[in-house]
Scaffold this active site. Structure first.
Site, PDB file in Angstrom:
ATOM      1  N   LEU A 194      10.141 -20.771  -5.140  1.00 22.88           N
ATOM      2  CA  LEU A 194       9.457 -19.662  -4.328  1.00 22.88           C
ATOM      3  C   LEU A 194       7.729 -19.696  -5.081  1.00 22.88           C
ATOM      4  O   LEU A 194       7.831 -19.801  -6.258  1.00 22.88           O
ATOM      5  CB  LEU A 194       9.690 -18.352  -4.614  1.00 22.88           C
ATOM      6  N   ASP A 212       1.017  -1.174  -0.035  1.00 24.93           N
ATOM      7  CA  ASP A 212       0.082   0.161   0.047  1.00 24.93           C
ATOM      8  C   ASP A 212       0.978   1.300  -0.079  1.00 24.93           C
ATOM      9  O   ASP A 212       1.840   1.259   0.669  1.00 24.93           O
ATOM     10  CB  ASP A 212      -1.075  -0.051   1.134  1.00 24.93           C
ATOM     11  N   HIS A 250       2.749   2.966  -8.850  1.00 20.96           N
ATOM     12  CA  HIS A 250       2.304   1.538  -9.052  1.00 20.96           C
ATOM     13  C   HIS A 250       3.323   1.164  -9.881  1.00 20.96           C
ATOM     14  O   HIS A 250       3.981   0.107  -9.689  1.00 20.96           O
ATOM     15  CB  HIS A 250       1.016   1.332  -9.771  1.00 20.96           C
TER      16      HIS A 250
HETATM   17  C1  IPE Z   1      -5.418  -2.631  -0.542  1.00 16.43           C
HETATM   18  O1  IPE Z   1      -5.094  -1.297  -0.474  1.00 16.43           O
HETATM   19  C2  IPE Z   1      -5.267  -3.399  -1.426  1.00 16.43           C
HETATM   20  C3  IPE Z   1      -4.227  -3.637  -2.178  1.00 16.43           C
HETATM   21  C4  IPE Z   1      -2.908  -3.131  -1.802  1.00 16.43           C
HETATM   22  C5  IPE Z   1      -4.147  -3.938  -3.501  1.00 16.43           C
HETATM   23  P1  IPE Z   1      -6.423  -0.252  -0.318  1.00 16.43           P
HETATM   24  O2  IPE Z   1      -5.520   1.156  -0.678  1.00 16.43           O
HETATM   25  O3  IPE Z   1      -7.245  -0.670  -1.493  1.00 16.43           O
HETATM   26  O4  IPE Z   1      -6.863  -0.470   0.838  1.00 16.43           O
HETATM   27  P2  IPE Z   1      -7.699   0.744   1.483  1.00 16.43           P
HETATM   28  O5  IPE Z   1      -8.904   1.290   0.759  1.00 16.43           O
HETATM   29  O6  IPE Z   1      -6.927   1.999   2.086  1.00 16.43           O
HETATM   30  O7  IPE Z   1      -8.513   0.178   2.919  1.00 16.43           O
HETATM   31  C1  IPE Z   2      -1.741   0.205  -3.262  1.00 11.93           C
HETATM   32  O1  IPE Z   2      -1.331   1.597  -3.540  1.00 11.93           O
HETATM   33  C2  IPE Z   2      -1.635  -0.331  -4.660  1.00 11.93           C
HETATM   34  C3  IPE Z   2      -3.150  -0.809  -5.066  1.00 11.93           C
HETATM   35  C4  IPE Z   2      -4.293  -0.597  -4.101  1.00 11.93           C
HETATM   36  C5  IPE Z   2      -3.421  -1.269  -6.275  1.00 11.93           C
HETATM   37  P1  IPE Z   2      -2.421   2.701  -3.368  1.00 11.93           P
HETATM   38  O2  IPE Z   2      -2.938   3.007  -4.799  1.00 11.93           O
HETATM   39  O3  IPE Z   2      -3.546   2.172  -2.525  1.00 11.93           O
HETATM   40  O4  IPE Z   2      -1.911   3.827  -2.813  1.00 11.93           O
HETATM   41  P2  IPE Z   2      -2.542   4.958  -1.688  1.00 11.93           P
HETATM   42  O5  IPE Z   2      -2.954   3.917  -0.715  1.00 11.93           O
HETATM   43  O6  IPE Z   2      -3.466   5.754  -2.441  1.00 11.93           O
HETATM   44  O7  IPE Z   2      -1.190   5.779  -1.046  1.00 11.93           O
HETATM   45 MG    MG Z   3      -3.977   2.515  -0.706  1.00 13.20          MG
END
Ligand code: IPE
Ligand code: IPE
Ligand code: MG
Length: 261
Positions: free
Chosen positions: A146, A35, A52
């Protein structure tokens, strides 16, 4: 990891941190909620997709370190069921990135002996992404250095719903006796049926929630939350999380012999 438990290690180099690891205490299965990509990009005035894209380098480093340390399974949350609610533009950029990753890194995964598997409702992914997922799964299915499981269009509750539906079908055909259903039976119907439960879950970006990830499987997993954003989570951060994990006392409800009654 929360900052304090390993803060005394801040001055150590990567190789000094590696020496601190005790091979027999390493987790066998690590799960990661990757995240903070969007925030990483926003902090730099870049579009979210740049975060990303950079996050893929962290995935690569984690795979390499798991292989080096002999950690047998790595399960990463790449796209949740709830992520379908993001703007269409971000979703298509993420799908494009997934396809690019699988088409360009497949050879390297094979070379490293990585078995790739995807879990989630893949029928919702665009056909071209489904194609690359299937092809990568097929071409790496014989490998076992892995087990890399990527959660895509994944939801923990949906996984349980899917398990219950298939189990009910098997009850109807008589393949399963309802009276004999136990926790092992349920586990066998999950997407992760061939994996043991994660020993360690890492979530980056400072959020301290599970976000519908591996709800059944995390029952006794050690949780590590770190403020580091996923694109900045590299070898050193992973080593610190492993050291913190090794310092935990996994009790599984028991009283340990060292604790007096
Ligand atoms: C969780 O992250 C999903 C992934 C890392 C793929 P999100 O950014 O979507 O989660 P929330 O919305 O903060 O809970
Ligand atoms: C995690 O990073 C990746 C996915 C959920 C696909 P985020 O896109 O949620 O990044 P933040 O949380 O908005 O910084
Ligand atoms: Mg996020």
């Amino acid at each position: 990891m929360t900052q304090h438990p390993t803060s005394t290690l801040d001055h150590l180099s990567e190789s000094e941190l590696t020496v601190k690891l005790e091979p027999e205490l390493l987790p066998k299965h690590v799960a990661v909620i990757m995240d903070g990509n969007g925030r990483w990009a926003e902090l730099r005035g870049l579009p979210r997709i740049a975060g990303h894209r950079e996050g893929i380098n962290s995935v690569r480093e984690m795979i390499t370190l798991c292989l080096e340390l002999g950690i047998h399974a790595l399960t990463i949350y790449a796209f949740s069921q709830e992520n379908w609610n993001r703007p269409t533009q971000e979703i298509s950029a993420l799908m494009g990135l997934l396809e690019h990753y699988l088409s360009t890194e497949r050879a390297s995964l094979i070379e490293q002996g990585v078995c790739f598997r995807a879990i989630g409702r893949h029928e919702l992914l665009p056909p071209s992404a489904q194609h690359w997922v299937r092809m990568t799964e097929k071409e790496t299915s014989h490998l076992d250095k892995l087990i890399l499981t990527v959660a895509l269009s994944y939801g923990g509750r949906a996984e349980i719903v899917d398990a219950v539906k298939t189990l009910l079908e098997d009850v109807q055909t008589g393949a399963v006796q309802p009276g004999l259903i136990d926790e092992t039976t349920i586990q066998q119907y999950l997407y992760t049926h061939s994996l043991q439960d994660p020993d360690l879950l890492i979530r980056t970006s400072g959020e301290t929630r599970i976000s519908n990830f591996l709800l059944w499987q995390l029952a006794y997993t050690e949780l590590c939350f770190t403020p580091t954003l996923w694109p900045d989570f590299r070898r050193r951060e992973f080593l610190l999380a492993l050291i913190e994990y090794q310092r935990r006392e996994r009790r599984f409800g028991r009283v340990l012999s060292t604790v007096s009654s």
